[in-house]
Design an enzyme around this catalytic site. Sequence first.
Site, PDB file in Angstrom:
ATOM      1  N   ALA A  92     -53.262-109.547  51.909  1.00 55.83           N
ATOM      2  CA  ALA A  92     -54.529-108.803  51.911  1.00 55.83           C
ATOM      3  C   ALA A  92     -55.380-109.095  50.673  1.00 55.83           C
ATOM      4  O   ALA A  92     -56.458-108.533  50.527  1.00 55.83           O
ATOM      5  CB  ALA A  92     -54.248-107.308  52.023  1.00 55.83           C
TER       6      ALA A  92
ATOM      7  N   PHE B 125     -58.563-113.372  55.719  1.00 56.08           N
ATOM      8  CA  PHE B 125     -58.354-112.518  56.899  1.00 56.08           C
ATOM      9  C   PHE B 125     -57.755-111.168  56.513  1.00 56.08           C
ATOM     10  O   PHE B 125     -58.196-110.115  56.990  1.00 56.08           O
ATOM     11  CB  PHE B 125     -57.388-113.170  57.904  1.00 56.08           C
TER      12      PHE B 125
ATOM     13  N   ASP C  86     -43.703-111.571  46.649  1.00 59.26           N
ATOM     14  CA  ASP C  86     -43.767-112.865  47.325  1.00 59.26           C
ATOM     15  C   ASP C  86     -42.957-112.758  48.619  1.00 59.26           C
ATOM     16  O   ASP C  86     -41.755-112.452  48.566  1.00 59.26           O
ATOM     17  CB  ASP C  86     -43.165-113.920  46.377  1.00 59.26           C
ATOM     18  N   VAL C  87     -43.582-113.023  49.756  1.00 58.08           N
ATOM     19  CA  VAL C  87     -42.849-112.868  51.031  1.00 58.08           C
ATOM     20  C   VAL C  87     -41.713-113.877  51.169  1.00 58.08           C
ATOM     21  O   VAL C  87     -40.832-113.709  52.018  1.00 58.08           O
ATOM     22  CB  VAL C  87     -43.777-112.954  52.274  1.00 58.08           C
TER      23      VAL C  87
ATOM     24  N   SER D  88     -52.142-119.755  64.765  1.00 57.65           N
ATOM     25  CA  SER D  88     -53.218-120.712  64.491  1.00 57.65           C
ATOM     26  C   SER D  88     -53.390-121.585  65.734  1.00 57.65           C
ATOM     27  O   SER D  88     -52.459-121.701  66.543  1.00 57.65           O
ATOM     28  CB  SER D  88     -52.829-121.607  63.311  1.00 57.65           C
TER      29      SER D  88
ATOM     30  N   TYR E 211     -47.346-127.872  58.630  1.00 56.51           N
ATOM     31  CA  TYR E 211     -48.081-126.625  58.905  1.00 56.51           C
ATOM     32  C   TYR E 211     -47.954-126.257  60.384  1.00 56.51           C
ATOM     33  O   TYR E 211     -47.641-125.119  60.722  1.00 56.51           O
ATOM     34  CB  TYR E 211     -49.548-126.788  58.512  1.00 56.51           C
TER      35      TYR E 211
ATOM     36  N   LYS F  99     -46.292-122.964  62.275  1.00 57.67           N
ATOM     37  CA  LYS F  99     -47.063-122.068  63.150  1.00 57.67           C
ATOM     38  C   LYS F  99     -46.551-122.109  64.597  1.00 57.67           C
ATOM     39  O   LYS F  99     -46.612-121.103  65.301  1.00 57.67           O
ATOM     40  CB  LYS F  99     -48.555-122.408  63.071  1.00 57.67           C
TER      41      LYS F  99
HETATM   42  P1  NDP Z   1     -56.402-117.176  52.347  1.00 60.85           P
HETATM   43  O1  NDP Z   1     -55.878-118.257  51.479  1.00 60.85           O
HETATM   44  O2  NDP Z   1     -57.770-116.659  52.125  1.00 60.85           O
HETATM   45  O3  NDP Z   1     -55.378-115.939  52.321  1.00 60.85           O
HETATM   46  C1  NDP Z   1     -53.988-116.132  52.383  1.00 60.85           C
HETATM   47  C2  NDP Z   1     -53.284-114.837  52.018  1.00 60.85           C
HETATM   48  O4  NDP Z   1     -51.861-115.030  52.136  1.00 60.85           O
HETATM   49  C3  NDP Z   1     -53.561-114.409  50.586  1.00 60.85           C
HETATM   50  O5  NDP Z   1     -53.802-113.035  50.555  1.00 60.85           O
HETATM   51  C4  NDP Z   1     -52.276-114.742  49.859  1.00 60.85           C
HETATM   52  O6  NDP Z   1     -52.063-113.797  48.830  1.00 60.85           O
HETATM   53  C5  NDP Z   1     -51.238-114.551  50.963  1.00 60.85           C
HETATM   54  N1  NDP Z   1     -50.023-115.299  50.670  1.00 60.85           N
HETATM   55  C6  NDP Z   1     -49.865-116.639  50.645  1.00 60.85           C
HETATM   56  N2  NDP Z   1     -48.622-116.958  50.264  1.00 60.85           N
HETATM   57  C7  NDP Z   1     -47.983-115.783  50.029  1.00 60.85           C
HETATM   58  C8  NDP Z   1     -46.680-115.447  49.592  1.00 60.85           C
HETATM   59  N3  NDP Z   1     -45.760-116.389  49.320  1.00 60.85           N
HETATM   60  N4  NDP Z   1     -46.345-114.146  49.451  1.00 60.85           N
HETATM   61  C9  NDP Z   1     -47.263-113.191  49.733  1.00 60.85           C
HETATM   62  N5  NDP Z   1     -48.512-113.433  50.153  1.00 60.85           N
HETATM   63  C10 NDP Z   1     -48.862-114.724  50.293  1.00 60.85           C
HETATM   64  O7  NDP Z   1     -56.264-117.749  53.839  1.00 60.85           O
HETATM   65  P2  NDP Z   1     -56.590-117.083  55.282  1.00 60.85           P
HETATM   66  O8  NDP Z   1     -57.038-115.697  55.154  1.00 60.85           O
HETATM   67  O9  NDP Z   1     -57.441-118.036  55.999  1.00 60.85           O
HETATM   68  O10 NDP Z   1     -55.141-117.156  55.928  1.00 60.85           O
HETATM   69  C11 NDP Z   1     -54.470-116.026  56.464  1.00 60.85           C
HETATM   70  C12 NDP Z   1     -53.549-116.484  57.579  1.00 60.85           C
HETATM   71  O11 NDP Z   1     -54.330-117.032  58.637  1.00 60.85           O
HETATM   72  C13 NDP Z   1     -52.545-117.565  57.210  1.00 60.85           C
HETATM   73  O12 NDP Z   1     -51.320-117.283  57.851  1.00 60.85           O
HETATM   74  C14 NDP Z   1     -53.177-118.844  57.780  1.00 60.85           C
HETATM   75  O13 NDP Z   1     -52.206-119.814  58.071  1.00 60.85           O
HETATM   76  C15 NDP Z   1     -53.819-118.286  59.033  1.00 60.85           C
HETATM   77  N6  NDP Z   1     -54.908-119.072  59.608  1.00 60.85           N
HETATM   78  C16 NDP Z   1     -56.022-119.417  58.881  1.00 60.85           C
HETATM   79  C17 NDP Z   1     -57.048-120.139  59.487  1.00 60.85           C
HETATM   80  C18 NDP Z   1     -58.259-120.577  58.751  1.00 60.85           C
HETATM   81  O14 NDP Z   1     -58.930-121.534  59.209  1.00 60.85           O
HETATM   82  N7  NDP Z   1     -58.641-119.944  57.662  1.00 60.85           N
HETATM   83  C19 NDP Z   1     -56.994-120.491  60.907  1.00 60.85           C
HETATM   84  C20 NDP Z   1     -55.775-120.096  61.568  1.00 60.85           C
HETATM   85  C21 NDP Z   1     -54.799-119.400  60.944  1.00 60.85           C
HETATM   86  P3  NDP Z   1     -51.573-114.159  47.341  1.00 60.85           P
HETATM   87  O15 NDP Z   1     -52.076-115.532  47.005  1.00 60.85           O
HETATM   88  O16 NDP Z   1     -52.156-113.060  46.507  1.00 60.85           O
HETATM   89  O17 NDP Z   1     -50.086-114.078  47.429  1.00 60.85           O
HETATM   90  C1  8X3 Z   2     -55.846-123.292  60.405  1.00 59.33           C
HETATM   91  C2  8X3 Z   2     -56.592-124.072  61.422  1.00 59.33           C
HETATM   92  O1  8X3 Z   2     -57.045-126.404  62.352  1.00 59.33           O
HETATM   93  O2  8X3 Z   2     -56.697-126.222  59.955  1.00 59.33           O
HETATM   94  O3  8X3 Z   2     -54.677-122.767  60.912  1.00 59.33           O
HETATM   95  O4  8X3 Z   2     -54.849-126.024  61.457  1.00 59.33           O
HETATM   96  S1  8X3 Z   2     -56.258-125.761  61.280  1.00 59.33           S
END
Ligand code: NDP
Ligand code: 8X3
Length: 252
Positions: free
Chosen positions: A10, A14, A60-61, A140, A153, A157
């Site tokens: 968060a 997203f 960290d997840v 995704s 990746y 997914k």
């Molecule tokens: P952002 O990079 O903006 O956000 C990613 C979030 O994931 C951050 O809040 C980050 O928090 C958290 N995160 C990453 N690694 C960890 C970890 N090890 N432990 C805890 N939290 C973690 O990317 P998006 O909002 O775009 O991505 C959100 C999700 O949507 C992802 O799963 C991504 O694969 C998916 N997605 C994104 C798309 C896009 O085009 N943007 C399309 C399809 C899917 P922090 O760094 O503070 O830990």
């Molecule tokens: C993010 C979308 O097309 O970069 O999941 O894989 S793409």
Amino acid sequence: MNGLALITGASSGFGKAIAEKFASRGYDIIITGRRKNKLEELSSSIKQKFPVKILVLDFDVQDKKAVDQHLAHLSEEWRQIDVLVNNAGLALGKDYFEEANMDDWETMIDTNLKGLMYVTRAILPFMIARKKGHIINMGSVAAKEVYERGNGYSASKFAVDALSKAMRIDLLRHNIRVTAIHPGAAETAFSLVRFKGNEQEAQKVYEGFTPLSAEDVAETTWFCASLPPHVCINDLVITPTAQANSFYLNKK
Ligand code: NDP
Ligand code: 8X3
């Protein structure tokens, strides 16, 4: 209070928009991520706008122990989770299979797949005890089609997609809904993370078309969560109008 949602990832993109959306609809929220300062900032800004309770948890997840320490021992009040949004995730690198960095592969699998499993297992006993709940997994378009240099990746997914189907079957007897949302290109920090801070590379991804916004995905997530309890969206693919799937993008 209309409900309680736990949203992973968060601190950005997203997850941040989903937290804001649920709070705007009267949900108390548990927001998680590694960057505590970002989560605290979000918490303060939401509290100024909406009268909701917010619990900030930074971990960290990928770290199973940390996930358990933070989630398995939640107080009674914060255990009443109606919706878990497994959103934390990332892509690292876009390289040919034989050239890809193995540490990147491991981080993606540990975060996108194993992290999602750890968080879900920690939360599930609370949902099972209440005989209800909704798990929303962020997949995704890369979970639906494999594209060139998307290897690690996509694999992570595809696994989220498979796991969402498996959860839906196994959790049927507990009356728990499972939804997988699969977005296409959306402008967040995603590409900046993927290209390891290279702003030019990241910017190129979104040139020549209107990508999804984080708010589009948040609205869709809210839609799935707000349907009546007897309705479950199983699988939802959402792309920009300019995108048909992982291959076809109508760039100007
Ligand atoms: P952002 O990079 O903006 O956000 C990613 C979030 O994931 C951050 O809040 C980050 O928090 C958290 N995160 C990453 N690694 C960890 C970890 N090890 N432990 C805890 N939290 C973690 O990317 P998006 O909002 O775009 O991505 C959100 C999700 O949507 C992802 O799963 C991504 O694969 C998916 N997605 C994104 C798309 C896009 O085009 N943007 C399309 C399809 C899917 P922090 O760094 O503070 O830990
Ligand atoms: C993010 C979308 O097309 O970069 O999941 O894989 S793409």
